[in-house]
Design a protein around this motif. Structure first.
Motif, PDB file in Angstrom:
ATOM      1  N   ASP A  96      45.324  38.793  39.354  1.00 28.17           N
ATOM      2  CA  ASP A  96      45.787  38.043  38.189  1.00 28.17           C
ATOM      3  C   ASP A  96      47.302  38.189  38.088  1.00 28.17           C
ATOM      4  O   ASP A  96      47.947  38.679  39.001  1.00 28.17           O
ATOM      5  CB  ASP A  96      45.085  38.528  36.916  1.00 28.17           C
ATOM      6  N   PHE A  97      47.847  37.795  36.958  1.00 24.96           N
ATOM      7  CA  PHE A  97      49.294  37.867  36.762  1.00 24.96           C
ATOM      8  C   PHE A  97      49.695  39.057  35.890  1.00 24.96           C
ATOM      9  O   PHE A  97      50.809  39.108  35.391  1.00 24.96           O
ATOM     10  CB  PHE A  97      49.820  36.573  36.128  1.00 24.96           C
ATOM     11  N   THR A  98      48.776  40.009  35.680  1.00 25.49           N
ATOM     12  CA  THR A  98      49.138  41.187  34.907  1.00 25.49           C
ATOM     13  C   THR A  98      49.893  42.156  35.806  1.00 25.49           C
ATOM     14  O   THR A  98      49.851  42.062  37.024  1.00 25.49           O
ATOM     15  CB  THR A  98      47.887  41.878  34.331  1.00 25.49           C
ATOM     16  N   GLY A  99      50.572  43.069  35.213  1.00 26.68           N
ATOM     17  CA  GLY A  99      51.331  44.043  35.998  1.00 26.68           C
ATOM     18  C   GLY A  99      52.719  43.531  36.326  1.00 26.68           C
ATOM     19  O   GLY A  99      53.204  42.559  35.750  1.00 26.68           O
ATOM     20  N   ASN A 100      53.339  44.167  37.287  1.00 28.49           N
ATOM     21  CA  ASN A 100      54.723  43.860  37.618  1.00 28.49           C
ATOM     22  C   ASN A 100      54.898  43.080  38.905  1.00 28.49           C
ATOM     23  O   ASN A 100      56.014  42.745  39.275  1.00 28.49           O
ATOM     24  CB  ASN A 100      55.527  45.160  37.727  1.00 28.49           C
ATOM     25  N   LEU A 101      53.820  42.805  39.619  1.00 27.18           N
ATOM     26  CA  LEU A 101      53.926  42.187  40.933  1.00 27.18           C
ATOM     27  C   LEU A 101      52.769  41.222  41.149  1.00 27.18           C
ATOM     28  O   LEU A 101      51.643  41.513  40.764  1.00 27.18           O
ATOM     29  CB  LEU A 101      53.883  43.285  42.007  1.00 27.18           C
ATOM     30  N   ALA A 102      53.064  40.097  41.770  1.00 26.86           N
ATOM     31  CA  ALA A 102      52.014  39.169  42.187  1.00 26.86           C
ATOM     32  C   ALA A 102      52.340  38.696  43.593  1.00 26.86           C
ATOM     33  O   ALA A 102      53.508  38.573  43.966  1.00 26.86           O
ATOM     34  CB  ALA A 102      51.914  37.972  41.238  1.00 26.86           C
TER      35      ALA A 102
ATOM     36  N   GLU B 127      41.133  53.351  32.210  1.00 24.27           N
ATOM     37  CA  GLU B 127      40.500  53.364  33.528  1.00 24.27           C
ATOM     38  C   GLU B 127      40.421  51.930  34.047  1.00 24.27           C
ATOM     39  O   GLU B 127      40.155  50.998  33.296  1.00 24.27           O
ATOM     40  CB  GLU B 127      39.077  53.929  33.437  1.00 24.27           C
ATOM     41  N   LYS B 128      40.664  51.749  35.320  1.00 26.14           N
ATOM     42  CA  LYS B 128      40.559  50.429  35.952  1.00 26.14           C
ATOM     43  C   LYS B 128      39.230  50.349  36.684  1.00 26.14           C
ATOM     44  O   LYS B 128      38.840  51.279  37.379  1.00 26.14           O
ATOM     45  CB  LYS B 128      41.682  50.228  36.974  1.00 26.14           C
ATOM     46  N   ASN B 129      38.557  49.228  36.526  1.00 23.66           N
ATOM     47  CA  ASN B 129      37.373  48.960  37.326  1.00 23.66           C
ATOM     48  C   ASN B 129      37.883  48.501  38.687  1.00 23.66           C
ATOM     49  O   ASN B 129      38.489  47.438  38.800  1.00 23.66           O
ATOM     50  CB  ASN B 129      36.520  47.883  36.659  1.00 23.66           C
ATOM     51  N   THR B 130      37.657  49.293  39.710  1.00 22.69           N
ATOM     52  CA  THR B 130      38.248  48.986  41.018  1.00 22.69           C
ATOM     53  C   THR B 130      37.751  47.660  41.579  1.00 22.69           C
ATOM     54  O   THR B 130      38.469  47.010  42.331  1.00 22.69           O
ATOM     55  CB  THR B 130      37.989  50.119  42.027  1.00 22.69           C
ATOM     56  N   ALA B 131      36.565  47.231  41.202  1.00 24.95           N
ATOM     57  CA  ALA B 131      36.067  45.939  41.681  1.00 24.95           C
ATOM     58  C   ALA B 131      36.959  44.797  41.193  1.00 24.95           C
ATOM     59  O   ALA B 131      37.084  43.770  41.860  1.00 24.95           O
ATOM     60  CB  ALA B 131      34.622  45.718  41.230  1.00 24.95           C
ATOM     61  N   ASP B 132      37.610  44.982  40.048  1.00 25.64           N
ATOM     62  CA  ASP B 132      38.508  43.955  39.513  1.00 25.64           C
ATOM     63  C   ASP B 132      39.821  43.872  40.280  1.00 25.64           C
ATOM     64  O   ASP B 132      40.607  42.962  40.077  1.00 25.64           O
ATOM     65  CB  ASP B 132      38.819  44.234  38.036  1.00 25.64           C
ATOM     66  N   LEU B 133      40.078  44.835  41.145  1.00 28.92           N
ATOM     67  CA  LEU B 133      41.315  44.856  41.916  1.00 28.92           C
ATOM     68  C   LEU B 133      41.173  44.153  43.263  1.00 28.92           C
ATOM     69  O   LEU B 133      42.162  43.894  43.931  1.00 28.92           O
ATOM     70  CB  LEU B 133      41.761  46.307  42.140  1.00 28.92           C
ATOM     71  N   VAL B 134      39.939  43.851  43.657  1.00 30.70           N
ATOM     72  CA  VAL B 134      39.659  43.237  44.960  1.00 30.70           C
ATOM     73  C   VAL B 134      39.583  41.718  44.806  1.00 30.70           C
ATOM     74  O   VAL B 134      38.932  41.219  43.895  1.00 30.70           O
ATOM     75  CB  VAL B 134      38.332  43.786  45.545  1.00 30.70           C
ATOM     76  N   VAL B 135      40.248  41.004  45.710  1.00 29.55           N
ATOM     77  CA  VAL B 135      40.195  39.535  45.714  1.00 29.55           C
ATOM     78  C   VAL B 135      39.591  39.104  47.045  1.00 29.55           C
ATOM     79  O   VAL B 135      40.185  39.311  48.102  1.00 29.55           O
ATOM     80  CB  VAL B 135      41.603  38.916  45.542  1.00 29.55           C
ATOM     81  N   ARG B 136      38.418  38.533  46.985  1.00 24.50           N
ATOM     82  CA  ARG B 136      37.748  38.048  48.190  1.00 24.50           C
ATOM     83  C   ARG B 136      38.360  36.716  48.615  1.00 24.50           C
ATOM     84  O   ARG B 136      38.759  35.906  47.780  1.00 24.50           O
ATOM     85  CB  ARG B 136      36.239  37.865  47.949  1.00 24.50           C
TER      86      ARG B 136
END
Length: 181
Positions: free
Chosen positions: A97-103, A68-77
């Motif tokens: 961050d630099f995780t995943g396949n896209l930045a 499960e992803k904490n959706t708050a961690d997906l938001v960049v203010r």
């Protein structure tokens, strides 16, 4: 893997398919009470049971194991972006961050500045959109002038560099996959 609730995942997929417990149990050839216990976390399904459930739900078996992803961690203010400055170029990371396949990042290039002395290449594909100003991009040995609203795709391993020899700042939004800066 402590955030994984397999039963909850099974229930989510079942409800997304608009199936009752009885209907899914019949498709998976297990008892409704067993399925109910799995969904409530009272029983741990075997791998074989998960394979059968995945097939009945038309999802990959591994999907039950995704954290499960904490959706708050997906938001960049805007005031919390990670920033770095390298030789007068500034970068603001739009991705968390630099995780995943896209930045994605915003690159600010002041007048009389270039991204490097020579053309560089990397394994990631890149797409860039010019937000402000204008800038030269060198793709292999060819020079292209891009203005606000223009965009460019840079294939993996294509030699390239950015150069601002104009009298105003250039601001470039770009995304790269896999993440590499």
């Amino acid at each position: 893997m402590e955030n994984i609730d397999i039963g909850k995942r099974v229930e989510q997929y079942r409800k997304a398919k608009v199936l009752s417990i009885r209907e899914l149990a019949k498709l998976a050839e297990i008892t409704p009470s067993m399925l109910s216990q799995i969904e409530r976390g009272l029983a741990n399904p075997s791998i074989q049971t998960l394979k059968v459930l995945a097939k009945a739900l038309d999802v990959p078996t591994f999907s039950f194991f995704l954290e499960e992803k904490n959706t708050a961690d997906l938001v960049v203010r805007t005031n919390q972006r990670r920033k770095m400055v390298i030789d007068n170029l500034s970068y603001e990371l739009l991705s968390p961050d630099f995780t995943g396949n896209l930045a994605s990042a915003i690159m600010k290039v002041p007048p009389n500045t270039s991204s490097s002395e020579k053309l560089l290449e990397h394994k990631g594909e890149e797409v860039a959109f010019i937000l402000e100003g204008k800038i030269k991009v060198y793709l292999n040995e060819e020079e292209h002038i891009l203005e606000a609203g223009d965009s460019v795709k840079i294939p993996a391993y294509m030699k390239h560099k950015w150069e601002n020899d104009f009298n105003q700042n250039a601001v470039v939004l770009f995304s790269v996959t896999p993440p590499a800066f």
